[in-house]
Each structure stands twice: as structure tokens, then as C-alpha cells.
Design a protein around this motif. Structure first.
Motif, mmCIF file in Angstrom:
data_model
loop_
_atom_site.group_PDB
_atom_site.id
_atom_site.type_symbol
_atom_site.label_atom_id
_atom_site.label_comp_id
_atom_site.label_asym_id
_atom_site.label_seq_id
_atom_site.Cartn_x
_atom_site.Cartn_y
_atom_site.Cartn_z
ATOM 1 N N SER A 111 62.043 17.114 59.733
ATOM 2 C CA SER A 111 63.280 17.688 60.275
ATOM 3 C C SER A 111 62.975 18.339 61.612
ATOM 4 N N ARG B 142 69.375 11.069 61.112
ATOM 5 C CA ARG B 142 70.275 10.743 60.001
ATOM 6 C C ARG B 142 69.484 10.702 58.686
ATOM 7 N N GLY B 143 70.068 11.283 57.651
ATOM 8 C CA GLY B 143 69.401 11.312 56.357
ATOM 9 C C GLY B 143 68.405 12.432 56.193
ATOM 10 N N HIS B 144 68.226 13.265 57.223
ATOM 11 C CA HIS B 144 67.222 14.315 57.210
ATOM 12 C C HIS B 144 67.847 15.672 57.543
ATOM 13 N N SER C 126 71.557 16.936 58.802
ATOM 14 C CA SER C 126 72.413 15.812 59.194
ATOM 15 C C SER C 126 73.014 15.113 57.977
ATOM 16 N N ASP C 127 74.052 14.314 58.253
ATOM 17 C CA ASP C 127 74.657 13.519 57.194
ATOM 18 C C ASP C 127 73.641 12.542 56.605
ATOM 19 N N VAL C 128 73.926 12.118 55.378
ATOM 20 C CA VAL C 128 73.069 11.153 54.685
ATOM 21 C C VAL C 128 73.905 9.906 54.376
ATOM 22 N N TYR D 29 69.848 2.652 58.289
ATOM 23 C CA TYR D 29 68.444 3.002 58.486
ATOM 24 C C TYR D 29 67.589 1.817 58.949
ATOM 25 N N VAL E 50 64.440 15.202 51.753
ATOM 26 C CA VAL E 50 64.940 13.881 52.140
ATOM 27 C C VAL E 50 65.060 13.013 50.879
ATOM 28 N N PRO E 51 66.244 12.465 50.600
ATOM 29 C CA PRO E 51 66.420 11.674 49.382
ATOM 30 C C PRO E 51 65.453 10.502 49.317
ATOM 31 N N VAL F 44 66.427 7.389 51.212
ATOM 32 C CA VAL F 44 66.234 7.425 52.661
ATOM 33 C C VAL F 44 64.762 7.234 52.986
#
Length: 271
Positions: free
Chosen positions: A35, A60-62, A65-67, A72, A188-189, A192
Motif C-alpha cells: 500500500s 486498485r485492490g490495495h 482503494s476500491d477492490v 488486474y 489484500v484479498p 487480488v
């Protein structure tokens, strides 16, 4: 200050901003499963904040921010995301790209060219990805923990991410910052973390076409990204300069913050 911009497909991107608004901008792009917080030492460095406007993005994704579910594996998405950040930061920014952030930067140059850039700094960076891509060779630490770090099972992923975070640096970093690096990875998911590797992109033509000052920074003891990835970039980018952190690991801005800050400041002033 924390704010946000809107990137590709309406994705909201979190930003951390320090320094004077009318100063020359430096944009920081973090790496895989990290991040904007990884740049904490630079964002708090008066020698930088008093001379430059520092803008650090959560990809993005981190982070904040939006996920989104998609985007990606699309160079256009990363390119447009970074373009939105550069539009916010101001004209002719220096972009400092760490690890996977180097691939994001090459995506931007591939799609939008170098018009928005004053210069670029690659830090422990990859510039391409895929099997046998010389600009994307990962090190032993990444190879050892990759499969486990992408797992949906926390009993598998958490120990792997912990070991990976500890092994990123070759020397000690402040305990709070070390835990912040691990916390960023855990936030982070898994979807992602996996999606970022579903790409096969070469960038030799992109590197060869760079017409702005370039600095390639790499630790000689980096176990995440092979030093050969830096050598590849140095061999392809016209006029690029290398700066080796002897005995340094994957995050020189954290483990050698004062030295890294001085190197960055000198490059930015010369640009």
C-alpha cells in the motif's frame, strides 16, 4: 492528507499526499500486496516534503482503494489508473515505482507514453511478467512462498506472508513499519493477490522507447526480485543510471531510508 482520484472504470484510488501543492511532484507506486503506507519514511522526510509534492497511491485492490472484480490483467486499466494519479499530482512528475509498481509504470508508458513524466525511478522493480521474461525474474524468497501466499486458507497464507515480509529486507527496519508491511499484505484479498500474476507481458520495446531520465535502484541481496531484472532495465532504457544498495534487500526505502531519500532527492533535483 488523504484523498482519492477516479481511475479506469470508475475505480476509486486512495492517495496519501504530503508537501506543498505547487511544488514539483513525485508520485510513489507500491508493489504487490502492499500500500501507499510502505513509503512512510519518505512521506515524513522534511528534506523531501519541503522541496516536492509527494503523492503515494494505493493501487486498485490495495489499501484504501476500491477492490473491483476485474482489471488486474489489463494494461489499459493500470495505465489509466496511473494517469489519473499523475493528473492529480501535476505536470511532469517523477514516478518512483517499487517491485510490481514497475510493471504498472511500463503499462502506463505502453499506453500513454512519457509525456506526463519528468523522470522515473525503478526500485527493486519488475518491468515485465511471465515465464522466461528477463525483466521479471523473481528471487528465491518469492519462489519459496508464492503458492502459499496466494492461498484462500489463512492457516496457509498468513505464515507464508509473514515469512515473506520478514525476508524482504536484509537488515532491520523499525518494528512498527515491519508490522505495517505485513498488515498491508494481509489486507489484500487472496483473489487480488492471485490476479496480479495472471499476466504475460514483455516490455523490451517500452523500455527502449523511454526518453526521460531514469534511475534503477536495486539491492544486491534482494531475494524477491533478482538483481538481473535491474540489469535488464539498465541495458534497455537509453541513458539509464544504476544505483546498487550493496547488501540491501528488496525495500531500500525502508531499510536504508536516509540513504534512499538522499539518492531520490539528488535525482529529482537533477531532473
Amino acid at each position: 492528507m488523504r484523498t482519492e482520484v477516479v481511475g479506469h472504470g470508475g475505480v476509486r484510488l486512495g492517495l496519501r499526499v504530503e508537501g506543498e501543492e505547487n511544488s514539483r511532484p513525485i508520485v510513489f507506486v507500491h508493489g504487490w500486496a502492499q500500500s501507499a503506507g510502505c513509503w512512510a519514511a519518505q512521506l515524513a522526510d522534511p528534506a523531501l516534503t519541503e522541496r516536492f509534492r509527494l503523492v503515494a497511491v494505493d493501487l486498485r485492490g490495495h489499501g484504501a482503494s476500491d477492490v473491483p472484480a476485474t482489471g488486474y490483467d489489463a494494461p489499459e486499466a493500470w495505465a489509466d489508473d496511473l494517469a489519473a494519479v499523475l493528473d492529480f499530482a501535476g505536470p511532469e512528475a517523477i514516478v518512483v515505482a517499487w517491485s510490481y509498481g514497475g510493471l504498472v509504470l511500463t503499462d502506463h508508458i505502453r499506453v500513454h507514453g512519457t509525456a506526463r513524466l519528468r523522470g522515473l525511478v525503478l526500485v527493486g522493480a519488475i518491468t515485465e511478467i511471465g515465464r522466461d521474461r528477463p525483466g521479471g525474474r523473481v528471487g528465491a524468497l518469492m519462489r519459496e512462498h508464492m503458492r502459499a501466499m496466494l492461498s484462500d486458507d489463512p492457516d496457509i497464507a498468513v505464515p507464508a506472508l509473514t515469512a515473506f515480509s520478514r525476508g524482504m529486507t536484509s537488515g532491520p527496519v523499525p518494528g512498527a513499519q515491519a508490522q505495517a508491511l505485513l498488515g498491508a499484505s494481509l489486507s489484500v484479498p487472496p483473489s487480488v493477490r492471485s490476479a496480479l500474476f495472471r499476466r504475460d507481458v514483455g516490455s523490451e520495446d517500452v523500455l527502449a522507447g523511454i526518453d526521460k531520465p531514469a534511475l534503477v535502484v536495486h539491492g544486491t541481496a534482494d531475494r524477491v526480485i533478482e538483481p538481473s531484472a535491474a540489469e535488464h532495465a539498465l541495458g534497455k532504457i537509453p541513458g539509464a543510471t544504476g544505483r546498487w544498495f550493496v547488501g540491501g534487500g528488496h525495500a531500500p526505502f525502508a531499510e536504508s531510508a536516509a540513504e534512499f531519500g538522499a539518492v531520490l532527492r539528488q535525482f529529482a533535483e537533477e531532473c
